[in-house]
Every structure is written in C-alpha cells, then in structure tokens.
Design a protein around this motif. Structure first.
Motif, short mmCIF file in Angstrom:
data_model
loop_
_atom_site.label_atom_id
_atom_site.label_comp_id
_atom_site.label_asym_id
_atom_site.label_seq_id
_atom_site.Cartn_x
_atom_site.Cartn_y
_atom_site.Cartn_z
N ARG A 130 2.99 11.19 -12.90
CA ARG A 130 2.34 10.06 -12.27
C ARG A 130 3.18 9.57 -11.10
NH1 ARG A 130 -1.62 7.77 -15.57
NH2 ARG A 130 -2.11 6.58 -13.69
N SER A 141 2.36 -1.98 -11.66
CA SER A 141 2.26 -0.53 -11.82
C SER A 141 2.02 -0.14 -13.27
CB SER A 141 3.52 0.15 -11.27
OG SER A 141 4.68 -0.34 -11.90
N VAL A 160 0.17 -0.46 -4.99
CA VAL A 160 0.27 0.71 -5.88
C VAL A 160 -1.10 1.31 -6.15
CG1 VAL A 160 1.03 1.53 -8.14
CG2 VAL A 160 2.37 -0.19 -6.93
N GLU A 214 2.81 6.97 -9.41
CA GLU A 214 3.05 5.53 -9.46
C GLU A 214 4.44 5.21 -10.02
OE1 GLU A 214 0.40 7.04 -10.77
OE2 GLU A 214 -1.44 5.87 -10.49
#
Length: 388
Positions: A44, A356, A231, A46
């Motif tokens: 991921r 996030s 984000v 993020e």
C-alpha cells in the motif's frame, strides 16, 4: 529586530517560506506516482505517507527542545543532512517496506524546516505582525503544493518515480546552502539551561495549558481532514474518476490558488478582527463545506464537479486557520516557543497518521470515506475554538 536588519527582508521571507513548504513538497510531489509505485513494488503506497508522518511527528518532539537549548540554525543544518540521505535511500529502494523506512528517516530531517521556521517568526515578531508574516509565508509556500503534483506528474510521465526522490535530494542540497544566509534568532541569553532532559518537562506544562491545547487541537483536527484529501485524492481522482496522473496536479493546485487568495486577504482581516473571531468563522465555514462534501460524495450527485467544489471550499481557509491558530498557540507560551512549535507541529502533521489509517481501513474505492473524515474533523476543529 536587529537580526532582521542583518539580512535582506525579501531573502529572509523567501528562505522561511521554503522551509515552511518543505513538508508539502516532500509529500505532494510524488502523489501522482503512488498508483504506479503500488504496481511496481506491491503493498500500500499510502504507508509511505504514514511512515513519513510518523517520523515527522516523533522527531519534532526531540528537535524542539534541542532548538530551545542550542539555537535554531544547528538543528536546521542537521535536519537537511538527514533529509538528503533519506531522499537518496527512497530513490534506491526496491520495496514499499524499504521506502517506508527511508521516508521515516527523511522525515526526521524534514521536520526541522517548518517547525523552526515558525519558531523563528515568533522569535522575531510581535503577535499581529507574526500573523501577517505567517499569512505571507502561506501565500509563498503555496507554490509547493501547486508545483509539486504538477512536476511529479510530468516526471512520472517521462521517467520513473525514482527520479522524483532524486529531485528531492537536489532540493535538500539547495536548502542546506540557503541556510548560510539565515540569522540565528534565538540568542544565547534566552536559551534553555540546566540538564538537557529537563527541557522535556515543557511538554507536560504545554499539555496542561488550556489555551495552548485549544488552539493546537483545532489546527490538528483540521489537518486530519486536510490529510484525508492529500492521501485519499490520488485514488479518488485517478482510480475512481479516471483522471490522468499528469493532470491530477491541476485539480490539486486549484485548491492552493484559493489558499493563496484567502491568505492574502487574511493579512488585511487581522487588522479589523480578533484572531478568535477569524478562527470561529473559518471553522464554522469548513464544517458547513465538509458536511456538504460528505453528502454529495455519498449520493454521488454531481460527480467529480461537486467533489472539486466542496473540497475547494474546505481547503481555502487553511491560511486563516493555520496562521491564526499557530500564532495564538505560540503566543500563549512565548517562553517555550521552540518546544511549543515542536508539539504543535508533531500533532499537526501526526494527524495525517489518523487520516491514512482511516482511509486504509474504511476506503471503499469512492470519495465517501475521504469526505466523511473531512467533515467529522472539521466539526471537531470548530468545537475547539467555539468552546469557552
């Protein structure tokens, strides 16, 4: 004020603005590359933002007391060196895990820039002048969030995401050199004395200071919403609404144009209204726009146009909220400006960790999760400044 006279005011303003913009550039420039990074490395993307914000939040708690003890410039030099090393590490990474590690390292250096820029403004100017200068800094520093995604989108189009981090390395070197022109704003006679670890008692005092925490939490909650967009917007705009990565920066930059205009207006508004009046109006307005954003995201009425409109309304008041809340918080504890700026910055940028994580847990591929996070924390921000 003698320190100000020892350096050209335009040069001082430019360097302080660049320091304030450092975090935005470090985060925003590679947003268009996040989908590509996920494809290339797995995992991921993020989490690379989360890693940066974790390092950013924690490191400030150390750098703040250090700056109160040794001055502002030495921590800035050390921070730039760490940032340069971390940027090279990110560029040479082969996995998401490696990038997350180097982003934490990078953040340990990057956090010194905006934190100590705020402290230097408080060192040099009185309350009203500090708000005006902070508004000016936000106008100039807004170039980074506009140019960052645009530049990142073009770099990812003609090269790879690795190039973005090499570019950040070059920026770090340039900033290191620019520090030579900055004055030391924290004189020897005002520096913390006694055992080093004793300065961390400042944090206990700050947490107990009602006025400081009220303004700090208002800013922190607002930034939870801001980071939800920062984000979450790449997936919302690029994956859900199918915007090309190289055009993502234009939609992102539209919000920054609004920030610049309102920040300019704030320089005039502080002459006629108190900081509390401005904060109450601004937080009430973002609560309204956040609620409308959540409604249109849930119903999907208006498609991407409604998202753009209400995100714009949410973003444009960061100049008022950021400058007024920051100066009000620091003005309540002038004897601990370095530590106070560190704690404020730690909570402000650490708020992105909340965003996030919420996005990672609840994201459904639409704009809904991003929107309800922004709306919820806008109301929380307003509650802090409307309470007596």
């Amino acid at each position: 004020m003698q320190q100000v006279k020892s350096i050209n005011s335009v040069l001082l303003l430019t360097i302080l603005s660049a320091l304030m913009a450092f975090t935005s550039l470090s985060t925003d420039i590679y947003l268009p590359a996040m989908p590509q990074m996920e494809q290339d490395l797995g995992g991921r993307a993020e989490l690379t933002v989360t890693g940066f914000l974790v390092g950013f939040a924690l490191a400030q708690l150390l750098w703040g007391p250090i700056s109160d003890r040794v001055g502002r410039k030495i921590p800035l030099y050390m921070g730039m060196i760490l940032f340069i090393i971390g940027s090279i590490g990110c560029a040479m990474s082969d996995t998401i895990g490696q990038i997350v590690f180097w982003r934490v390292f990078q953040a340990f250096g990057a956090c010194t820039a905006p934190m100590l820029a705020r402290a230097m403004v408080r060192d040099l100017f009185d309350k009203t002048r500090a708000v005006q200068l902070m508004s000016t800094l936000m106008i100039i520093m807004s170039i980074a969030p506009i140019g960052g995604p645009l530049l990142g989108g073009q770099l990812i189009k003609i090269s790879s995401w690795h190039t973005i981090f090499y570019f950040l390395t070059a920026i770090g070197i340039l900033m290191f050199c620019s520090l030579l022109w900055l004055p030391e704003t924290h004189p020897q006679k005002k520096r913390a004395k006694g055992p080093f670890w004793s300065v961390f008692r400042n944090y206990r005092q700050l947490f107990r200071n009602r006025n400081f925490m009220r303004y700090t939490l208002s800013l922190t909650f607002y930034y939870v919403g801001q980071y939800a967009f920062i984000v979450g917007s790449p997936k919302v705009y690029i994956d859900f609404f199918h915007i090309e990565p190289q055009h993502f920066g234009w939609l992102f930059g539209l919000n920054i144009v609004g920030i610049m205009l309102v920040s300019f207006a704030n320089r005039l508004l502080v002459r006629h209204f108190s900081l509390d009046q401005l904060l109450r109006f601004a937080t009430l307005f973002i609560s309204l726009t956040g609620g409308l954003l959540a409604f249109f995201a849930y119903t999907q009425i208006g498609g991407i146009v409604s998202i753009i409109v209400f995100v714009f309304g949410y973003f444009i008041l960061v100049g008022i909220i950021g400058s007024c809340a920051t100066v009000s918080a620091l003005d309540s504890v002038p004897e601990m400006a370095g530590s106070a700026s560190a704690l404020l910055g730690s909570l402000q940028y650490g708020s992105g960790i909340i965003s996030s994580l919420l996005l990672a847990i609840f994201s459904d591929g639409t704009a809904w999760t991003m929107a309800w996070i922004m709306a919820t924390f806008a109301v929380a921000s307003a509650a802090m400044v409307w309470r007596k």
